[in-house]
Design an enzyme around this catalytic site. Structure first.
Site, PDB file in Angstrom:
ATOM      1  N   TYR A 283     -23.430 -17.249  -8.322  1.00 36.39           N
ATOM      2  CA  TYR A 283     -22.783 -16.013  -8.772  1.00 36.39           C
ATOM      3  C   TYR A 283     -23.528 -14.844  -8.140  1.00 36.39           C
ATOM      4  O   TYR A 283     -24.702 -14.599  -8.446  1.00 36.39           O
ATOM      5  CB  TYR A 283     -22.864 -15.937 -10.293  1.00 36.39           C
ATOM      6  CG  TYR A 283     -21.936 -14.930 -10.923  1.00 36.39           C
ATOM      7  CD1 TYR A 283     -20.763 -15.348 -11.534  1.00 36.39           C
ATOM      8  CD2 TYR A 283     -22.233 -13.579 -10.931  1.00 36.39           C
ATOM      9  CE1 TYR A 283     -19.913 -14.435 -12.135  1.00 36.39           C
ATOM     10  CE2 TYR A 283     -21.380 -12.662 -11.521  1.00 36.39           C
ATOM     11  CZ  TYR A 283     -20.222 -13.097 -12.129  1.00 36.39           C
ATOM     12  OH  TYR A 283     -19.376 -12.197 -12.727  1.00 36.39           O
ATOM     13  N   TYR A 333     -13.769 -11.697  -5.673  1.00 38.30           N
ATOM     14  CA  TYR A 333     -14.484 -11.541  -6.940  1.00 38.30           C
ATOM     15  C   TYR A 333     -13.640 -12.080  -8.077  1.00 38.30           C
ATOM     16  O   TYR A 333     -12.839 -11.377  -8.673  1.00 38.30           O
ATOM     17  CB  TYR A 333     -14.817 -10.068  -7.172  1.00 38.30           C
ATOM     18  CG  TYR A 333     -15.644  -9.790  -8.409  1.00 38.30           C
ATOM     19  CD1 TYR A 333     -16.883 -10.397  -8.591  1.00 38.30           C
ATOM     20  CD2 TYR A 333     -15.205  -8.912  -9.390  1.00 38.30           C
ATOM     21  CE1 TYR A 333     -17.651 -10.147  -9.718  1.00 38.30           C
ATOM     22  CE2 TYR A 333     -15.976  -8.644 -10.522  1.00 38.30           C
ATOM     23  CZ  TYR A 333     -17.200  -9.265 -10.677  1.00 38.30           C
ATOM     24  OH  TYR A 333     -17.958  -9.001 -11.797  1.00 38.30           O
TER      25      TYR A 333
END
Lengths: 392, 125
Positions: A283, A333
């Protein structure tokens, strides 16, 4: 009996307008089921993670026309949700409470003719109370808080902006090989250094994209997945870590994350150590997040993340290919579904030009809040206990 | 740059009353005397729910900082986490600290705009 990911559904991502987050979520679930070779009516579980710009709730089941579900819930651990959802789906499958669970993330914060920076803007019209005072003085954005974290790591360990830039550059090198990545222009460390400050010490190119879109995966039993349309991606381990940083003397804010808890837990469940991991999908809301997560998993010593990322280990041809689709910095994203989706594509051997040869053991991270919440998955094309997994 | 205007919210009025006198108050547990930041609603050490606004020394050290660059005109502002001598961290604005460094000794001060409540800032001690 283990659990596996049998389907992956991804909508168009980026400046995708005209579809609500709910519609995007429904589209992704349909795509994931079709990818697995399952009819929608064969799903008996649905887990939903919503973003900031729109909130599909459990009514998504009705939108999809799903009937007689045995598992239906909205989950939220911010950026750690995708990993937590997939772990919950695996547990549901292993306990017999559901047999085919769709996990979906959707968000649509972007609007036409509004900048990406404004997509999550929550600046109030007036400032009230103590919290209003700090907001008015500059504590207004997630950018500011991650900048404070990055600065603390820099001051403590000598981490440099150029080293953070190395994360951005290696991630872009991968994005250049990914047809669905949003940012595919070449990038150098000089480009990173020349990009405008967002909140110093974070440049624009230290920060992730903002995207509209949705990603869904289907989790089912490993033996069932083996009979479905796609190569099974086995879920060998999982973990969560929520350090609960208190803002007071002794706080580790900016120095360590919940990956120190979730990483060892997931690796232990998988019967591995970090030395067995061949590829990372992390992430990367900011370059500092990648660096901290690598340190906290133990790929390098605490404080040596800057040197490690600048060594070239993460990029194409490196010793630890990381964020091979371009991550959230250059790819798309979709919160925790960004690393999950790329891990699935790599585990299946479907990554085309960017396919990493050694794909047997993939570590996937999720990060939420201001380094407050963490999840880890260990994914593999090989089933647990099989002898095909080998060291890095 | 014109300072932002802050209005009261009913929950932190004691903070601004003290600020008007040039004093920094934070929360303190009535049961175990642990210090807490102004936003705290309970004591995580003893579980007590009775927190009292209590005068703090105003002494602090700098933990970490960042520079907020305006998109348009105006000056860049330093924001920070500072650690009060009593232990809690505050979200803080730095005033006139040109060369921040971890551990730098700071002192609480207040800026008094023409309109609205005083603003807490930290300056080099």
């Amino acid at each position: 009996m283990g659990a596996a990911i049998a389907g992956l559904g991804m909508t168009e991502m980026g400046k995708v307008y005209g579809r609500s987050a709910r519609r995007l979520a429904a589209d992704a679930v349909r795509l994931a089921a079709a990818d697995a070779g399952l009819a929608l009516e064969e799903l008996d579980g649905l887990l939903i993670s919503h973003g900031m710009g729109g909130s599909p709730g459990i009514e998504l089941a009705d939108v999809l026309g799903l009937r007689d579900l045995r598992l239906l819930t909205v989950m939220n651990a911010f950026g750690a949700t995708a990993g937590a959802m997939i772990a919950s789906a695996a547990m549901a499958v292993q306990s017999g409470s559901a047999s085919a669970v769709a996990c979906v993330f959707a968000d649509a914060p972007l609007r036409p003719k509004v900048s990406a920076g404004a997509a999550y803007d929550s600046t109030p019209r007036e400032f009230r109370g103590y919290g209003g005072m700090t907001a008015a003085q500059g504590f207004r954005s997630v950018n500011a808080l991650y900048a404070l974290a990055a600065q603390r790591h820099m001051a403590e360990y000598g981490t440099t902006s150029e080293q953070l830039g190395a994360v951005a550059v290696s991630t872009r090198e991968w994005a250049r090989l990914n047809p669905i990545a949003q940012m595919r222009d070449p990038m150098t460390t000089a480009d990173h250094q020349a990009s405008r400050w967002v909140v110093e010490p974070l440049h624009l190119l230290d920060c992730c994209l903002v995207s509209n879109g949705a990603v869904a995966v289907i989790v089912t039993a490993a033996d069932r997945a083996a009979d479905l349309a796609q190569p099974a991606v086995h879920i060998l381990g999982w973990g969560q870590g929520h350090p609960g940083n208190r803002y007071e003397r002794g706080s580790d804010f900016g120095l360590t994350t919940g990956a120190t808890i979730s990483g060892p837990a997931a690796l232990k469940m998988a019967g591995m150590t970090v030395a067995d991991i061949q590829m990372c999908q992390l992430y990367d809301c900011y370059t500092i997040t990648t660096l901290l997560t690598l340190e906290d998993y133990g790929f390098c010593a605490k404080g040596e993340g800057g040197e490690f990322v600048a060594s070239g280990a993460l990029g194409p041809g490196g010793a630890l290919p990381t964020n091979t689709g371009g991550g959230q910095l250059s790819g798309y994203y979709m919160w925790g579904m960004t690393p999950v989706s790329e891990a699935i594509i790599q585990a299946r051997g479907q990554a085309g030009e960017r396919q990493v040869a050694r794909n047997e053991t993939i570590l996937v991270s999720g990060n939420g809040g201001i380094l407050d919440h963490h999840s880890t998955l260990i994914l593999s094309p090989a089933q647990a206990g099989s002898s095909t997994t080998t060291g890095r | 740059m014109t300072p932002p205007t802050i209005r009261r919210d009913g929950r932190s009025d004691a903070f601004f009353d003290a600020a008007g006198r040039g004093e920094l108050v934070i929360k303190r547990c009535a049961d175990c005397a642990a210090w807490h930041a102004p936003e705290a609603s309970g004591c995580h050490l003893c579980g007590g729910a009775a927190l009292e606004w209590t005068r703090a020394s105003g002494d602090a050290v700098l933990i970490t900082w960042a520079k907020v660059h305006p998109r348009g005109e105006g000056d860049a502002l330093h924001i920070a986490f500072v650690e009060l001598a009593e232990g809690p961290w505050l979200h803080a604005a730095l005033d006139g600290v040109d060369d921040p460094s971890a551990g730098l000794a700071l002192k609480a001060a207040f800026v008094r705009p023409d309109d609205g409540e005083p603003l807490l800032v930290f300056r080099t001690a």
